[in-house]
Write a protein that holds these residues in place. Structure first.
Motif, mmCIF file in Angstrom:
data_model
loop_
_atom_site.group_PDB
_atom_site.id
_atom_site.type_symbol
_atom_site.label_atom_id
_atom_site.label_comp_id
_atom_site.label_asym_id
_atom_site.label_seq_id
_atom_site.Cartn_x
_atom_site.Cartn_y
_atom_site.Cartn_z
ATOM 1 N N PRO A 163 0.838 -1.204 0.000
ATOM 2 C CA PRO A 163 0.000 0.000 0.000
ATOM 3 C C PRO A 163 0.871 1.252 0.000
ATOM 4 O O PRO A 163 1.992 1.256 0.514
ATOM 5 N N ALA A 164 0.346 2.324 -0.560
ATOM 6 C CA ALA A 164 1.110 3.561 -0.690
ATOM 7 C C ALA A 164 1.514 4.138 0.650
ATOM 8 O O ALA A 164 2.549 4.803 0.765
ATOM 9 N N ASP A 165 0.721 3.887 1.701
ATOM 10 C CA ASP A 165 1.017 4.482 3.002
ATOM 11 C C ASP A 165 1.896 3.592 3.872
ATOM 12 O O ASP A 165 2.159 3.919 5.032
ATOM 13 N N ASP A 166 2.374 2.467 3.341
ATOM 14 C CA ASP A 166 3.233 1.570 4.109
ATOM 15 C C ASP A 166 4.642 2.170 4.176
ATOM 16 O O ASP A 166 5.268 2.416 3.138
ATOM 17 N N PRO A 167 5.184 2.410 5.383
ATOM 18 C CA PRO A 167 6.510 3.033 5.479
ATOM 19 C C PRO A 167 7.625 2.157 4.919
ATOM 20 O O PRO A 167 8.723 2.657 4.651
ATOM 21 N N ARG A 168 7.370 0.855 4.741
ATOM 22 C CA ARG A 168 8.401 -0.034 4.200
ATOM 23 C C ARG A 168 8.356 -0.100 2.671
ATOM 24 O O ARG A 168 9.112 -0.864 2.063
ATOM 25 N N SER A 169 7.495 0.681 2.054
ATOM 26 C CA SER A 169 7.369 0.624 0.600
ATOM 27 C C SER A 169 8.254 1.669 -0.074
ATOM 28 O O SER A 169 8.597 2.683 0.525
ATOM 29 N N VAL A 170 8.638 1.384 -1.308
ATOM 30 C CA VAL A 170 9.347 2.346 -2.149
ATOM 31 C C VAL A 170 8.601 2.435 -3.477
ATOM 32 O O VAL A 170 7.936 1.480 -3.898
ATOM 33 N N ALA A 171 8.728 3.580 -4.126
ATOM 34 C CA ALA A 171 8.022 3.802 -5.394
ATOM 35 C C ALA A 171 8.906 3.437 -6.573
ATOM 36 O O ALA A 171 10.063 3.846 -6.641
ATOM 37 N N MET A 172 8.379 2.655 -7.491
ATOM 38 C CA MET A 172 9.054 2.313 -8.738
ATOM 39 C C MET A 172 8.286 2.968 -9.891
ATOM 40 O O MET A 172 7.067 2.796 -10.002
ATOM 41 N N MET A 173 9.000 3.685 -10.732
ATOM 42 C CA MET A 173 8.358 4.376 -11.849
ATOM 43 C C MET A 173 8.258 3.455 -13.058
ATOM 44 O O MET A 173 9.240 2.821 -13.456
ATOM 45 N N CYS A 174 7.094 3.420 -13.648
ATOM 46 C CA CYS A 174 6.901 2.686 -14.903
ATOM 47 C C CYS A 174 7.530 3.480 -16.042
ATOM 48 O O CYS A 174 7.301 4.689 -16.166
ATOM 49 N N VAL A 175 8.338 2.806 -16.870
ATOM 50 C CA VAL A 175 8.939 3.477 -18.029
ATOM 51 C C VAL A 175 8.352 2.951 -19.335
ATOM 52 O O VAL A 175 8.871 3.238 -20.419
ATOM 53 N N GLY A 176 7.254 2.191 -19.233
ATOM 54 C CA GLY A 176 6.531 1.785 -20.430
ATOM 55 C C GLY A 176 7.045 0.509 -21.059
ATOM 56 O O GLY A 176 7.987 -0.127 -20.573
ATOM 57 N N PRO A 177 6.446 0.120 -22.180
ATOM 58 C CA PRO A 177 6.888 -1.069 -22.917
ATOM 59 C C PRO A 177 8.048 -0.724 -23.848
ATOM 60 O O PRO A 177 8.357 0.451 -24.084
ATOM 61 N N GLU A 178 8.687 -1.751 -24.396
ATOM 62 C CA GLU A 178 9.759 -1.530 -25.361
ATOM 63 C C GLU A 178 9.218 -0.871 -26.625
ATOM 64 O O GLU A 178 8.029 -0.935 -26.936
ATOM 65 N N LEU A 179 10.107 -0.211 -27.364
ATOM 66 C CA LEU A 179 9.704 0.470 -28.600
ATOM 67 C C LEU A 179 9.147 -0.519 -29.615
ATOM 68 O O LEU A 179 9.555 -1.684 -29.649
#
Length: 554
Positions: free
Chosen positions: A347-363
């Motif tokens: 969950p977003a409010d879990d202090p043990r979590s980190v955010a990973m950014m989606c960079v999309g599918p391959e070209l």
């Protein structure tokens, strides 16, 4: 038959000679509008000048020029003539002896016959120098371009963020394949216009020129010094000229949001900006959110910010986020990433979590897979090495001293080993870090960027990057110790103990990491590449050589 970017430019000059090709904003802030016919004329003059100087097809030259009409003339003239340029950064305020020595080593490695540079640099440079003025005067050569899809277009220095820079051999066919795939991924439109201030020694800046020419759209091409003097000038160019495409590294979005908070803006219209490719360095969720919140009131669409992933070895782009939706974030368990190599959702409010950014599918037209240490594909959410294949991927590096052979460059079935780590989710890619940068503590693998973002959040840092995480072997234990280099602006000297205590507790709670060493350091002392990336291997070397005083960096 598919032709090179040079062929496309010359065709545009014949079909639409008066169409705007480039609006060049030079370092003086003077603006120069160049039509397709103007650019073809400059290209032809330079190609003739190169021939008059004894430079022929296959010869290599080093290009040390600011963003300018001269740069366009020389770079495109080289492509036309089959001369292979290596674009490198201009000298900065650092040691001139070091710059000259680095340039000499680059020239030796590349086998460069000439440096093209302004006259005022000539006395300090290590091999013969030709100025842009020396290339003018000959009758324009408008014969058939010597550019061929299979021929080298330019040599691109890799970033060197994990070691000595290498020279990627980028062919004309690689460039055409990459810019066409980018166009398909971003759903290119005939009324697009590109705005860029990015350094042209960086692939994200240089390939932008080819994208505009291949797509037959106008480009606002500004000197990066103008951005450094006034970051908001970037957004004002987009507003003034109705730019629809404008890429930048994550740090540029962060800087603009900070400047706008200190100096509220007015009269900006960003409603035309539909694609902002954000890459070249790790993308932080907080930066994207801050930029959107700051400039949304000025018409910035929620779908504009697009985290991407790319590398010089694939010409430029590898993946691009979906242009029809806002950027996506995956919240994952930090402990599971380190202990299991698996991105377990949290969950977003879990202090043990980190955010990973989606960079999309391959070209489009390319292939990407995530593999384990044995080269076997891994399931969704399992972290492994990213491997890429397709027409944008280069053959290898220019052979040089102390360099591994290109045999290690590709897998037996033709995939590029990127050295980057990541995972897939619903067909899209999330990049977690570099394999060479991994910090191994008690058998657990920690990604430096995740630790850095976590510590920045704990310290409530107003700037990024403000933390560098490196692992250094612990002589008393068969493991590494985590060392954190902290920007001294994070806290006044008297408050630093409290800050490190807070970070120590947070790292122990979230990651189980103990025994952390802290070093307060001036931002200017952090080793960086010419494109601004932190060189963690040199940070590690600084610590290993014990260059700090007992109280830390000063």
């Amino acid at each position: 038959m598919t032709e090179t970017v040079v062929h496309t430019l010359l065709d545009s000059a014949r079909r639409t000679p008066d169409r705007l090709a480039f609006r060049v904003i030079e370092r003086t802030e003077e603006e120069f509008a160049l039509s397709c016919a103007d650019v073809a004329r400059l290209l032809g003059e330079t190609a003739a000048g190169l021939s008059a100087e004894g430079l022929d097809e296959g010869d290599r030259i080093i290009l040390v020029l600011p963003t300018s009409r001269d740069f366009l003339a020389v770079y495109l003239g080289c492509l036309h003539a089959g001369v292979v340029p290596i674009v490198t950064a201009e000298p900065t305020g650092g040691s001139s002896e070091r710059y000259t020595e680095n340039l000499r080593r680059l020239a030796d490695h590349a086998g460069a016959r000439r440096i093209i540079a302004p006259a005022d640099l000539a006395p300090a440079l290590p091999i013969p120098v030709t100025t842009p003025d020396d290339l003018r005067g000959a009758a324009p050569r408008l014969d058939a371009p010597r550019a061929r899809l299979e021929a080298l277009a330019h040599l691109q220095a890799t970033s060197g963020s994990t070691g000595v820079p290498k020279l990627a051999m980028v062919r004309h066919g690689n460039i055409v394949a990459n810019v066409r795939a980018i166009a398909e991924a971003i759903r290119a439109r005939p009324d697009d216009s590109l705005v860029s201030w990015l350094p042209l020694f960086h692939d994200m800046g240089l390939i932008g020129i080819s994208y505009a020419l291949q797509a037959r759209i106008p480009m606002v091409l500004a000197d990066p010094v103008n951005f450094l003097r006034n970051p908001m000038s970037w957004l004002r160019w987009i507003s003034r000229y109705g730019g629809t495409l404008s890429p930048a590294p994550s740090s540029a979005f962060h800087i603009c949001a900070r400047v706008a908070r200190r100096r509220p803006q007015s009269d900006l219209d960003l409603s035309s900006w539909r694609v902002a490719l954000c890459g070249a360095e790790p993308v932080h969720e907080s930066t994207m959110r801050e930029f959107q919140d700051t400039f949304g009131p000025f018409g910035l669409p929620e779908t504009t910010l697009l985290p991407v992933y790319g590398l010089a070895e694939s010409t430029l782009a590898v993946t691009i986020s979906d242009v029809d939706r806002p950027y996506a974030v995956d919240r994952v368990d930090a402990e599971a990433v380190a202990a299991k190599g698996h991105a377990e959702p949290r969950p977003a409010d879990d202090p043990r979590s980190v955010a990973m950014m989606c960079v999309g599918p391959e070209l489009p037209g390319h292939r990407l897979r995530i593999v384990d240490e044995d080269g076997e594909p891994v399931p969704e959410r399992a972290i492994g090495e990213i491997e890429v294949a397709g027409p944008s991927v280069i053959d290898g590096y220019l052979p040089g001293p102390e360099q591994e052979t290109n045999d290690a460059f590709r897998t037996p079935d033709g995939y590029l080993r990127t050295g980057d780590l990541g995972y897939r989710l619903d067909g899209e890619v999330y990049v977690t870090g570099r394999r060479k940068d991994i910090v191994i503590i008690a058998g657990r693998n920690y990604v430096p960027d995740q630790l850095e973002r976590f510590v920045e959040a704990v310290t409530e840092s107003p700037r990024t990057p403000a933390v560098v995480a490196v692992g250094v072997p612990d002589p008393s234990l068969p493991t590494e110790q985590l060392h954190l280099l902290l920007d001294e602006r994070l806290a006044e000297e008297g408050d630093r103990g409290a800050v490190t205590d807070r970070v120590t507790r947070a790292l122990a709670e979230a990651f189980g990491i103990v025994g952390v060493s802290f070093h307060w350091i001036a931002r200017s002392k952090l080793p960086r590449t010419t494109s601004g990336k932190i060189q963690r291997h040199l940070c590690r070397k600084m610590i290993e050589e014990q260059l700090t005083a007992p109280s830390g960096y000063v």
